[in-house]
Motif scaffolding. Structure first.
Motif, mmCIF file in Angstrom:
data_model
loop_
_atom_site.group_PDB
_atom_site.id
_atom_site.type_symbol
_atom_site.label_atom_id
_atom_site.label_comp_id
_atom_site.label_asym_id
_atom_site.label_seq_id
_atom_site.Cartn_x
_atom_site.Cartn_y
_atom_site.Cartn_z
ATOM 1 N N LYS B 17 0.846 -1.206 0.000
ATOM 2 C CA LYS B 17 0.000 0.000 0.000
ATOM 3 C C LYS B 17 0.882 1.257 0.000
ATOM 4 N N ASP B 18 0.529 2.187 -0.856
ATOM 5 C CA ASP B 18 1.207 3.487 -1.010
ATOM 6 C C ASP B 18 2.513 3.425 -1.802
ATOM 7 N N GLN B 19 3.012 2.238 -2.100
ATOM 8 C CA GLN B 19 4.183 2.170 -2.991
ATOM 9 C C GLN B 19 3.758 2.534 -4.416
ATOM 10 N N ARG B 20 4.750 3.038 -5.173
ATOM 11 C CA ARG B 20 4.497 3.398 -6.574
ATOM 12 C C ARG B 20 5.098 2.339 -7.486
ATOM 13 N N LEU B 21 4.406 2.077 -8.561
ATOM 14 C CA LEU B 21 4.890 1.156 -9.602
ATOM 15 C C LEU B 21 4.914 1.919 -10.920
ATOM 16 N N LEU B 22 6.058 1.901 -11.606
ATOM 17 C CA LEU B 22 6.147 2.499 -12.938
ATOM 18 C C LEU B 22 6.338 1.390 -13.950
ATOM 19 N N VAL B 23 5.501 1.376 -14.964
ATOM 20 C CA VAL B 23 5.629 0.393 -16.049
ATOM 21 C C VAL B 23 5.982 1.161 -17.317
ATOM 22 N N TYR B 24 7.140 0.815 -17.884
ATOM 23 C CA TYR B 24 7.678 1.536 -19.041
ATOM 24 C C TYR B 24 7.517 0.726 -20.323
ATOM 25 N N SER B 183 5.294 -6.966 -33.857
ATOM 26 C CA SER B 183 6.579 -7.475 -33.334
ATOM 27 C C SER B 183 6.513 -7.532 -31.812
ATOM 28 N N PHE B 184 7.352 -8.364 -31.224
ATOM 29 C CA PHE B 184 7.302 -8.599 -29.779
ATOM 30 C C PHE B 184 8.491 -7.931 -29.103
ATOM 31 N N LYS B 185 8.184 -7.105 -28.124
ATOM 32 C CA LYS B 185 9.220 -6.309 -27.458
ATOM 33 C C LYS B 185 9.134 -6.504 -25.944
ATOM 34 N N SER B 186 10.097 -5.939 -25.237
ATOM 35 C CA SER B 186 10.123 -6.101 -23.783
ATOM 36 C C SER B 186 9.318 -4.997 -23.098
ATOM 37 N N ILE B 187 9.078 -5.206 -21.828
ATOM 38 C CA ILE B 187 8.472 -4.215 -20.931
ATOM 39 C C ILE B 187 9.423 -4.087 -19.737
ATOM 40 N N THR B 188 9.539 -2.898 -19.170
ATOM 41 C CA THR B 188 10.332 -2.764 -17.941
ATOM 42 C C THR B 188 9.470 -2.125 -16.853
ATOM 43 N N TYR B 189 9.845 -2.390 -15.603
ATOM 44 C CA TYR B 189 9.080 -1.796 -14.496
ATOM 45 C C TYR B 189 10.000 -1.521 -13.320
ATOM 46 N N GLU B 190 9.497 -0.670 -12.469
ATOM 47 C CA GLU B 190 10.268 -0.207 -11.320
ATOM 48 C C GLU B 190 9.303 0.002 -10.157
ATOM 49 N N VAL B 191 9.683 -0.500 -8.985
ATOM 50 C CA VAL B 191 8.897 -0.243 -7.776
ATOM 51 C C VAL B 191 9.632 0.811 -6.958
ATOM 52 N N LEU B 192 8.940 1.915 -6.680
ATOM 53 C CA LEU B 192 9.526 2.975 -5.842
ATOM 54 C C LEU B 192 9.064 2.731 -4.404
ATOM 55 N N ARG B 193 9.995 2.456 -3.528
ATOM 56 C CA ARG B 193 9.646 2.083 -2.145
ATOM 57 C C ARG B 193 9.647 3.286 -1.221
#
Lengths: 193, 193
Positions: B17-24, B183-193
């Motif tokens: 709860k309250d953490q941020r998730l960024l999906v690029y 075409s098939f590409k990657s996804i990246t993500y980051e959790v900001l704690r």
């Protein structure tokens, strides 16, 4: 035999493959939420997402199939004299009444009625997906915003389904005021064997 | 820390709860299917139907919440630099590949990848609902018909979520050809704690 679902209540029954189900709007302007479950495996159930995928439309009516979460056809819509249904919105429940109507009276809701019916078959409330909302009129604006309008259904309108597998069917006479033009009416149905 | 999801695969993790998730979208034009589950009760999960109900829109973007099947807020969309996502269509699977592409190769699908990830938490494939499809561009015509178009997302576009409860998150780099501009590409993500 015509079966009555009194206002703000629900019913459930089995429908065998190839049997026909007719759901009538006896007084008009009344929504009925429908859940379909595979009679032989309760983990297979109707899916709005799979139905939109395969039917390539969000307005599901005559000529469309209702699909399951396992990509199987569950029912075919043989006839739809009204032509406007909804498969976007989840069944109304006490929390939606509190949110939209500021109503905290303990009146039955579609989710409550569906859950009451489906627990007879071992199906938990949390496992009830978005229902196919017969006769529900949800206007979709260009920018995607939604507005619940009174059903277009007139007295006597009906939808006829043909079962594509052995089914457990749960149906309601919907309990949300705005979805039903401000008053609560009955729904009737008939299974043709 | 930036985490990579290789093309046609998936990942899962916890988000408090309250953490941020960024999906690029590192290369652009790539869809990512997202499932959210209540970490403390796996029967509570994201619901397209409840989200459409409470947000009164089918186009879910910055400023909207993702709601659960129990009418609770699961996540808030803080930022969405692309602005076009889908919450109508179910995750692609081997049966959709066979149906739409006449493809019977055993390539991984979003449903397969989500199921692989979520079974670590005891969640069965049949219990996976319609995902929130980040960056997916589904055109909705006036008569309700749907067309899957290439994502509008450019390289570097991202979506930022704030968790409204403790969550299990599953994400994919989508495996359906038409959904990803061929075409098939990657996804990246980051959790900001």
């Amino acid at each position: 035999m015509i079966n009555h679902i009194p206002a703000r209540s629900g019913a459930s029954f089995k429908l065998k493959k190839d049997q026909r189900l007719l759901v009538y709007n006896p007084e008009g302007k009344q929504v009925s939420d429908m859940i379909l479950i595979n009679e032989h495996d309760i983990n297979e159930k109707l899916s709005s997402g799979k139905t939109f995928d395969y039917e390539e439309s969000i307005l599901i009516t005559k000529g469309n199939y209702i699909w399951s979460n396992r990509s199987n056809r569950m029912a075919y819509i043989v006839e739809d004299t009204c032509g406007r249904n909804d498969f976007l919105l989840a069944p109304c429940d006490s929390k939606t009444f509190a949110h939209f109507y500021d109503s905290h009276d303990p009146s039955p809701s579609c989710l409550g009625n569906l859950s009451h019916e489906l627990q007879k078959y071992g199906i938990h409330k949390d496992a009830i997906p978005t229902a196919f909302n017969l006769f529900m009129h949800v206007d979709i604006a260009a920018q995607g915003s939604l507005r619940v309008l009174p059903p277009k259904a007139k007295a006597g309108d009906y939808i006829e389904f043909k079962a594509e597998m052995d089914l457990i069917v749960a149906l309601t006479a919907c309990s949300a005021k705005d979805s039903n033009g401000g008053s609560f009416k009955s729904i009737t149905y008939e299974v043709l064997r």
